[in-house]
Design an enzyme around this catalytic site. Structure first.
Site, short mmCIF file in Angstrom:
data_model
loop_
_atom_site.label_atom_id
_atom_site.label_comp_id
_atom_site.label_asym_id
_atom_site.label_seq_id
_atom_site.Cartn_x
_atom_site.Cartn_y
_atom_site.Cartn_z
NE ARG A 29 -0.96 2.90 2.26
CZ ARG A 29 -0.39 3.61 3.24
NH1 ARG A 29 -0.72 3.40 4.48
NH2 ARG A 29 0.51 4.53 3.00
CD GLU B 288 6.61 4.67 5.39
OE1 GLU B 288 7.32 4.90 6.38
OE2 GLU B 288 5.56 5.30 5.16
CG ASP C 24 6.51 6.87 8.72
OD1 ASP C 24 6.56 7.68 9.66
OD2 ASP C 24 6.63 7.19 7.53
O1 LIG Z 1 4.99 9.03 2.57
C1 LIG Z 1 4.26 9.98 2.90
O2 LIG Z 1 4.25 11.06 2.34
C2 LIG Z 1 3.39 9.83 4.10
C3 LIG Z 1 3.09 8.41 4.32
O3 LIG Z 1 3.76 7.73 5.06
C4 LIG Z 1 2.04 7.79 3.49
O4 LIG Z 1 1.25 8.48 2.85
O5 LIG Z 1 2.01 6.56 3.48
MG LIG Z 2 3.72 5.72 4.48
#
Ligand SMILES: O=C([O-])CC(=O)C(=O)O
Ligand SMILES: [Mg+2]
Length: 590
Positions: free
Chosen positions: A189, A278, A301
């Protein structure tokens, strides 16, 4: 590496030895010992430079870890008027001449490879211009195109085929002793773009560039990792250039066995490593955070970083909103549009806004409403995913309601937070209804990248007559209104993870606790200058990221110490000024 550099290392070793044996300062020395030492140093240096050096071991197709500027060329091999500061300007002009942002991304990525210090100097000097190019939103395009724009390896790819053999794969990393932080994604994702498979590597690379730029973590301490567990995106499976395995994603059971091995082996191979998860798909994001957070230093995160950054912006917005409405801070009502990992993660974090004001958990939970693709989430609606149950309403028994305007009339939220990846979900009537319900409505369209944001800053300003308290996940330009310039907040986790991660590394924490995440959020909220507050900003200027990260890191380390999860106990004796100076001193400057 050239022979010049090799001999420079050897001669430095030699001078070291001569000093140790007191030759250079005139004391006597035992001769056979010196000869043996010299021989040993020669063999060791040769092995280190030839075998372990990433430039040699991987050839030019391989990883380049050390942030080396090109070696100083001999006289006559550079133009007569070449100079570093003018070259910075030249590079910036080259960057600006590129036709589109993806071209700029590719240019910057090549620059990072060729001259990392120059790349990071530019990042720091032109933070607000370059961040959107190496990170959100452009990194989203780069990920979608990853297999097409791919030039060279920039991290580790560990695939399901490596199950049972992960240790050996991880040991291929060129500099294990330096490893401090890894951003690990399974590509399932990426931002709001869905399952990008192995193309998700770009997000790990982008986040780690911000760790270096934003917190001064040494480039060679970072390991971008993409786990290849297949992809369910057919277009990639059909694409001859796609760089990942040609198979659908494996079952949860198989993935969990893989993850257990991966986490165990990564913690053994790199004993000082912090892992940042992430962009895992929602259920897996929660599953693996819960599964490993007590055992290893790891955080997610999207759940915790996004939660902390939104809490921070919300604290500043709620104060301004309450000043205008007279409503007590404990009476705010928050409606989440989008109930994925980020939505629920942020909801959990925002509860601490209320508990910090003294509300018991039960009451804090009731300040929050969730809306998913089927509308308002409530108990009697029917079966629902596990992660939504906590915020599911017990006090609503009516028919399902899907229409957002109707939901607004029922809940009368003071804050509307979008994590739905549905562009235009906050259409003009939604914004104007929020503005009728509140003198200063809080509207945070947090979905990434820009084109999936629930509304633009311009629309939010226009339909609230400039009264909106706004933060988005992706960057929007400043907007003029009523003779003034209004500034959008960027509620992106990039404000949090560099400082939080740096603290976890410096304090060598055994785990990342909820209180540490909360401390990062409070640290960010308190880092606004008086001028930033007077401009109505909810977040500080991103150009101050190093200062902000240092301040956040200090707050997080103190909290880790209180909770007893710090393993670098030497930092406990420092007072706050000493600790801040220590953090500053540890930051790498390009
Ligand atoms: O990456 C980004 O800008 C913020 C984040 O973690 C996401 O949207 O999954
Ligand atoms: Mg992210």
């Amino acid at each position: 590496m050239s022979h010049v550099v090799y001999w420079r290392i050897i001669s430095r070793k030699l001078v070291g030895l001569l000093c140790r044996h007191r030759i250079l300062n005139g004391t006597l020395y035992p001769r056979p010992r010196l000869a043996l030492d010299l021989l040993f140093a020669l063999i060791k240096t040769t092995i280190m430079t030839i075998v372990l050096n990433p430039y040699w071991s991987n050839g030019f197709q391989g990883l380049r870890l050390a942030p080396q500027p090109p070696a100083q060329p001999k006289h006559g091999l550079v133009p007569p008027m070449f100079g570093p500061s003018i070259h910075e300007e030249r590079t910036l002009a080259q960057l600006r001449s590129k036709q589109n942002n993806l071209e700029k991304y590719i240019f910057l990525s090549a620059l990072k490879e060729q001259d990392a210090p120059l790349f990071y100097r530019l990042c720091l000097k032109y933070m607000s211009e370059i961040t959107p190019l190496i990170y959100t939103p452009t990194v989203g395009d780069a990920c979608q195109q990853w297999s097409h724009i791919y030039r060279r390896p920039e991290g580790m790819y560990v695939s399901i085929k490596d199950k049972g053999n992960i240790r050996a794969i991880l040991e291929n990393w060129p500099k294990p002793a330096d490893a401090r932080i890894s951003v690990v994604t399974d590509g399932s994702r990426i931002l709001g773009l869905g399952d990008l498979g192995v193309n998700g590597m770009g997000i790990s690379v982008g986040k780690l560039s911000l760790y270096v730029a934003g917190a001064g973590i040494r480039p060679e301490s970072t390991i971008p990792i993409c786990l290849d567990l297949g992809t369910n995106t057919q277009t990639y499976l059909d694409d001859p250039l796609y760089l990942g395995l040609r198979q659908k994603r494996v079952s949860e059971k198989e993935m969990t066995e893989f993850m257990d091995e991966f986490m165990y082996e990564i913690s053994r191979t790199f004993p000082k490593l912090l892992v940042q998860f992430e962009d895992f798909s929602t259920d897996r994001a929660f599953l693996y955070l819960d599964r490993y957070r007590k055992q290893y230093p790891v955080f997610n995160d999207d759940i915790q970083g996004t939660g902390a950054v939104v809490l921070s912006g919300f604290m500043n917005a709620a104060k301004l909103s309450s000043e205008a409405s007279g409503l007590p801070l404990t009476s705010h009502r928050i409606l989440f549009f989008g109930a994925g990992s980020a939505g629920v993660g942020v909801g959990m974090q925002l509860m601490s806004f209320f508990t910090l004001q003294g509300l018991p958990e039960q009451d804090a939970r009731e300040r929050i409403w969730l809306v998913d693709s089927q509308g308002l989430v409530f108990d009697t609606r029917g079966p629902m995913a596990e992660h939504k149950k906590y915020f599911s309403r017990r006090d609503y028994n009516g028919p399902p309601i899907k229409d957002l305007l109707e939901i607004l009339q029922l809940v009368k939220p003071t804050a509307l937070i979008g994590l739905s990846t549905t562009s235009n979900a906050f259409y003009p009537e939604v914004i104007s209804t929020m503005a009728v319900l509140n003198p200063r409505p809080i509207i945070f369209p947090l979905s990434n990248p820009v084109r999936l944001s629930e509304c633009t800053f311009e629309d939010a300003v226009k339909h609230s007559d400039g009264n909106v308290l706004f933060a988005s996940g992706s960057p929007f330009p400043d907007t003029p209104h009523g003779g003034k310039t209004l500034y959008p907040g960027q509620g992106n986790n990039m404000y949090i993870f560099p400082g939080l991660g740096f603290a976890a590394i410096l304090a060598r924490v055994s785990s990342v606790t909820d209180s540490m995440v909360e401390a990062s959020s409070l640290g960010l909220a308190n880092s606004l200058t008086t001028e930033e507050r007077s401009l109505g900003m909810l977040y500080p200027s991103i150009s101050r990221i190093r200062e902000i990260s240092a301040f956040i890191a200090k707050e997080v380390i103190r909290t880790a110490q209180k909770e007893g999860v710090d393993r670098s106990t030497g930092l406990r004796a420092m007072n706050d000024a000493e600790l801040l100076a220590f953090i500053d001193g540890k930051m790498w400057n390009p």
